[in-house]
Design a protein around this motif. Structure first.
Motif, PDB file in Angstrom:
ATOM      1  N   GLN A 181      70.654  15.531  33.155  1.00  0.00           N
ATOM      2  CA  GLN A 181      71.107  16.310  31.863  1.00  0.00           C
ATOM      3  C   GLN A 181      72.369  17.107  32.258  1.00  0.00           C
ATOM      4  OE1 GLN A 181      68.306  19.145  29.734  1.00  0.00           O
ATOM      5  NE2 GLN A 181      67.652  18.289  30.714  1.00  0.00           N
ATOM      6  N   LEU A 182      73.247  16.383  33.422  1.00  0.00           N
ATOM      7  CA  LEU A 182      74.439  16.415  33.768  1.00  0.00           C
ATOM      8  C   LEU A 182      75.972  16.447  32.611  1.00  0.00           C
ATOM      9  CD1 LEU A 182      75.216  15.741  37.335  1.00  0.00           C
ATOM     10  CD2 LEU A 182      75.489  17.744  36.447  1.00  0.00           C
ATOM     11  N   GLN A 183      76.774  17.478  32.289  1.00  0.00           N
ATOM     12  CA  GLN A 183      77.540  17.374  31.506  1.00  0.00           C
ATOM     13  C   GLN A 183      79.584  17.590  31.992  1.00  0.00           C
ATOM     14  OE1 GLN A 183      76.257  19.334  27.653  1.00  0.00           O
ATOM     15  NE2 GLN A 183      74.797  19.405  28.072  1.00  0.00           N
ATOM     16  N   GLY A 184      79.790  17.335  30.823  1.00  0.00           N
ATOM     17  CA  GLY A 184      81.757  16.991  31.702  1.00  0.00           C
ATOM     18  C   GLY A 184      82.145  15.985  32.629  1.00  0.00           C
ATOM     19  N   LYS A 185      82.805  15.972  33.344  1.00  0.00           N
ATOM     20  CA  LYS A 185      83.902  15.389  33.731  1.00  0.00           C
ATOM     21  C   LYS A 185      83.319  15.433  34.859  1.00  0.00           C
ATOM     22  CE  LYS A 185      88.137  13.055  34.906  1.00  0.00           C
ATOM     23  NZ  LYS A 185      89.543  12.746  35.086  1.00  0.00           N
ATOM     24  N   LEU A 186      82.750  14.569  36.337  1.00  0.00           N
ATOM     25  CA  LEU A 186      82.490  13.931  37.312  1.00  0.00           C
ATOM     26  C   LEU A 186      83.875  13.925  38.344  1.00  0.00           C
ATOM     27  CD1 LEU A 186      79.487  14.261  39.079  1.00  0.00           C
ATOM     28  CD2 LEU A 186      80.213  11.870  39.325  1.00  0.00           C
ATOM     29  N   PRO A 187      83.608  15.136  39.345  1.00  0.00           N
ATOM     30  CA  PRO A 187      85.354  14.819  40.282  1.00  0.00           C
ATOM     31  C   PRO A 187      85.115  13.027  40.341  1.00  0.00           C
ATOM     32  CG  PRO A 187      84.167  16.674  40.396  1.00  0.00           C
ATOM     33  CD  PRO A 187      83.510  16.153  39.852  1.00  0.00           C
ATOM     34  N   ASP A 200      73.056   6.981  41.912  1.00  0.00           N
ATOM     35  CA  ASP A 200      72.337   7.100  40.870  1.00  0.00           C
ATOM     36  C   ASP A 200      72.619   7.997  39.665  1.00  0.00           C
ATOM     37  OD1 ASP A 200      70.371   5.881  38.495  1.00  0.00           O
ATOM     38  OD2 ASP A 200      68.997   6.279  40.106  1.00  0.00           O
ATOM     39  N   LEU A 201      73.297   7.658  38.934  1.00  0.00           N
ATOM     40  CA  LEU A 201      74.011   9.003  38.573  1.00  0.00           C
ATOM     41  C   LEU A 201      73.245   8.434  36.475  1.00  0.00           C
ATOM     42  CD1 LEU A 201      77.463   8.360  39.055  1.00  0.00           C
ATOM     43  CD2 LEU A 201      76.280  10.159  39.413  1.00  0.00           C
ATOM     44  N   SER A 202      71.802   7.553  36.328  1.00  0.00           N
ATOM     45  CA  SER A 202      72.048   6.959  34.997  1.00  0.00           C
ATOM     46  C   SER A 202      70.988   8.115  34.363  1.00  0.00           C
ATOM     47  CB  SER A 202      70.460   6.001  35.892  1.00  0.00           C
ATOM     48  OG  SER A 202      69.537   6.837  36.084  1.00  0.00           O
ATOM     49  N   SER A 226      73.438   3.173  34.382  1.00  0.00           N
ATOM     50  CA  SER A 226      72.963   3.235  32.763  1.00  0.00           C
ATOM     51  C   SER A 226      72.769   3.882  32.612  1.00  0.00           C
ATOM     52  CB  SER A 226      71.471   2.733  33.827  1.00  0.00           C
ATOM     53  OG  SER A 226      71.655   1.545  33.884  1.00  0.00           O
ATOM     54  N   GLN A 227      73.341   3.902  30.950  1.00  0.00           N
ATOM     55  CA  GLN A 227      73.032   5.396  29.918  1.00  0.00           C
ATOM     56  C   GLN A 227      74.022   6.605  30.797  1.00  0.00           C
ATOM     57  OE1 GLN A 227      69.705   6.143  27.803  1.00  0.00           O
ATOM     58  NE2 GLN A 227      69.333   4.448  27.135  1.00  0.00           N
ATOM     59  N   SER A 228      75.197   5.982  31.518  1.00  0.00           N
ATOM     60  CA  SER A 228      75.855   7.297  31.899  1.00  0.00           C
ATOM     61  C   SER A 228      77.252   7.314  31.016  1.00  0.00           C
ATOM     62  CB  SER A 228      76.213   7.323  32.953  1.00  0.00           C
ATOM     63  OG  SER A 228      77.057   6.589  33.747  1.00  0.00           O
ATOM     64  N   GLY A 229      77.952   8.158  31.171  1.00  0.00           N
ATOM     65  CA  GLY A 229      79.147   8.090  30.493  1.00  0.00           C
ATOM     66  C   GLY A 229      80.468   7.431  31.387  1.00  0.00           C
ATOM     67  N   TYR A 249      72.569  -1.109  32.866  1.00  0.00           N
ATOM     68  CA  TYR A 249      72.470  -0.817  31.005  1.00  0.00           C
ATOM     69  C   TYR A 249      72.851  -0.030  30.110  1.00  0.00           C
ATOM     70  CZ  TYR A 249      68.515   0.641  28.022  1.00  0.00           C
ATOM     71  OH  TYR A 249      67.693   1.130  26.833  1.00  0.00           O
ATOM     72  N   GLU A 250      73.166  -0.023  29.353  1.00  0.00           N
ATOM     73  CA  GLU A 250      73.452   0.520  27.972  1.00  0.00           C
ATOM     74  C   GLU A 250      74.855   1.516  28.548  1.00  0.00           C
ATOM     75  OE1 GLU A 250      71.594   3.523  25.330  1.00  0.00           O
ATOM     76  OE2 GLU A 250      71.155   2.128  25.030  1.00  0.00           O
ATOM     77  N   SER A 251      75.647   0.710  29.142  1.00  0.00           N
ATOM     78  CA  SER A 251      76.707   1.337  29.930  1.00  0.00           C
ATOM     79  C   SER A 251      78.089   1.707  29.052  1.00  0.00           C
ATOM     80  CB  SER A 251      76.890   1.096  31.610  1.00  0.00           C
ATOM     81  OG  SER A 251      76.119   0.743  32.048  1.00  0.00           O
ATOM     82  N   ASN A 252      78.853   2.446  29.835  1.00  0.00           N
ATOM     83  CA  ASN A 252      80.010   2.823  29.538  1.00  0.00           C
ATOM     84  C   ASN A 252      81.339   1.641  29.587  1.00  0.00           C
ATOM     85  OD1 ASN A 252      82.274   3.893  27.724  1.00  0.00           O
ATOM     86  ND2 ASN A 252      82.351   5.747  29.029  1.00  0.00           N
ATOM     87  N   PHE A 253      81.324   0.450  29.043  1.00  0.00           N
ATOM     88  CA  PHE A 253      82.120  -0.589  29.491  1.00  0.00           C
ATOM     89  C   PHE A 253      83.636  -0.850  28.066  1.00  0.00           C
ATOM     90  CE2 PHE A 253      78.923  -3.317  31.267  1.00  0.00           C
ATOM     91  CZ  PHE A 253      79.519  -3.752  32.289  1.00  0.00           C
ATOM     92  N   ILE A 254      84.843  -1.087  28.448  1.00  0.00           N
ATOM     93  CA  ILE A 254      85.283  -1.242  27.957  1.00  0.00           C
ATOM     94  C   ILE A 254      85.225  -2.033  27.584  1.00  0.00           C
ATOM     95  CG2 ILE A 254      87.868  -1.177  27.867  1.00  0.00           C
ATOM     96  CD1 ILE A 254      88.507   0.834  30.168  1.00  0.00           C
TER      97      ILE A 254
END
Length: 316
Positions: A181-187, A200-202, A226-229, A249-254
């Motif tokens: 349930q992490l939120q925000g920008k990962l360094p 693993d950040l899924s 997978s399913q991360s921003g 899986y269900e990732s943040n692709f441009i």
């Protein structure tokens, strides 16, 4: 004179036997260091063990020994469940408390872990009611300078800033923050730790970030976004050329770039499912993946035929 020697001879043999036995007998293992034992007890007392009946049944079902019930000051901490000590120095090097039913967060409990400066592995995964607070966790991470493995899967980190991982040990080889349930920008430095082999950040939909744009390479072998921003780099495999498992899986692709799989010759598992891709799939990239055993393209909108050589070698 001969009578004297006949009396001494058995004593000499007996002395020699005890001398040799004392040399060959292994010395007892060193005891846990008092300050580390104390730190672990303080850590234990800061939490409670979830005692719900259903949890207890599940706990027994999986037969998980990693709990703090055995922790007490009358027993060497190197013998406690979930605690592993170095055989020579007796410093605590591994703490495995996954599925232990820990709950709460009170005060600055994780700071107690910072006293375990020789810790190499920390696993608090699947303690669903465990919450970590930003400032204390940030200081704890900074003090664990020898840490190589950190597993926090399904730990509640909804109120923990991703910045708290800014000072992770550069020795880290495995990092699992999935379903936390992490939120925000990962360094950026977390995404390019020099020795990281598994990341693993899924299933952190509100966690975002991107890979550094400058030239660098990584020994990463397992990557799950997978399913991360986190934005998937179109040149990902040029930087992670040792990848063996890639789950997107269900990732943040441009967009699905033809260059995505360039140099990923070691991949055995590739999951690109549920990304709503359309158009033609870059099969030419797949032909270079000689180690590939599983390819998942479900729930996309690709058009065109599958080349015969691919249809004979891929699973999905």
């Amino acid at each position: 004179m001969m009578g004297l020697f006949s009396w001494l001879y058995p004593l000499i043999i007996l002395f020699f036997f005890f001398f040799v036995t004392s040399l060959s007998s292994p010395s007892p293992p060193p005891l846990c260091h008092p300050h580390e034992s104390s730190a672990l007890l303080h850590f234990k007392n800061s939490f409670t063990l979830y005692n719900d009946t259903l949890f207890s049944i599940e706990f027994r079902r999986i037969n998980n020994p990693n709990n703090t019930i055995s922790w007490n000051k009358n027993m060497d901490c190197c013998r406690w469940s979930g605690v592993t000590c170095d055989e020579v120095t007796a410093h605590v090097i591994r703490l495995d408390l996954k599925c232990s039913g820990l709950q709460g967060f009170t005060g600055h409990a994780p700071l107690e872990l910072s006293h375990l400066s020789n810790l190499v592995t920390l696993d608090l995964s699947r303690n669903y009611d465990l919450k970590l607070e930003t400032s204390s966790w940030k200081r704890t991470v900074a003090n664990l300078t020898n840490l190589k493995e950190l597993f926090l899967r399904s730990v509640n980190m909804s109120s923990t800033s991703p910045d708290s991982f800014m000072n992770l040990s550069t020795s880290l080889t495995s990092l699992d923050l999935s379903r936390s349930q992490l939120q925000g920008k990962l360094p950026e430095n977390v995404l390019n730790l020099p020795n990281l082999q598994q990341l693993d950040l899924s299933y952190n939909s509100y966690l975002n970030g991107s890979f550094p744009q400058y030239n660098w390479s990584s020994p990463l072998k397992v990557l799950n976004l997978s399913q991360s921003g986190v934005v998937v780099d179109p040149y990902l495999c040029r930087r992670f050329k040792y990848l063996q498992v890639l789950s997107l899986y269900e990732s943040n692709f441009i967009r699905l770039s033809p260059t995505l799989l360039d140099n990923c010759t070691q991949i055995t598992f590739l999951d690109l499912s549920s990304n709503n891709f359309d158009g033609y799939f870059p099969w030419s990239s797949i032909l270079n993946l000689q180690q590939l055993t599983l390819l998942d393209l479900r729930e996309n909108n690709f058009i065109g035929p599958i080349p015969e050589i691919c249809s004979n070698s891929t699973k999905n």
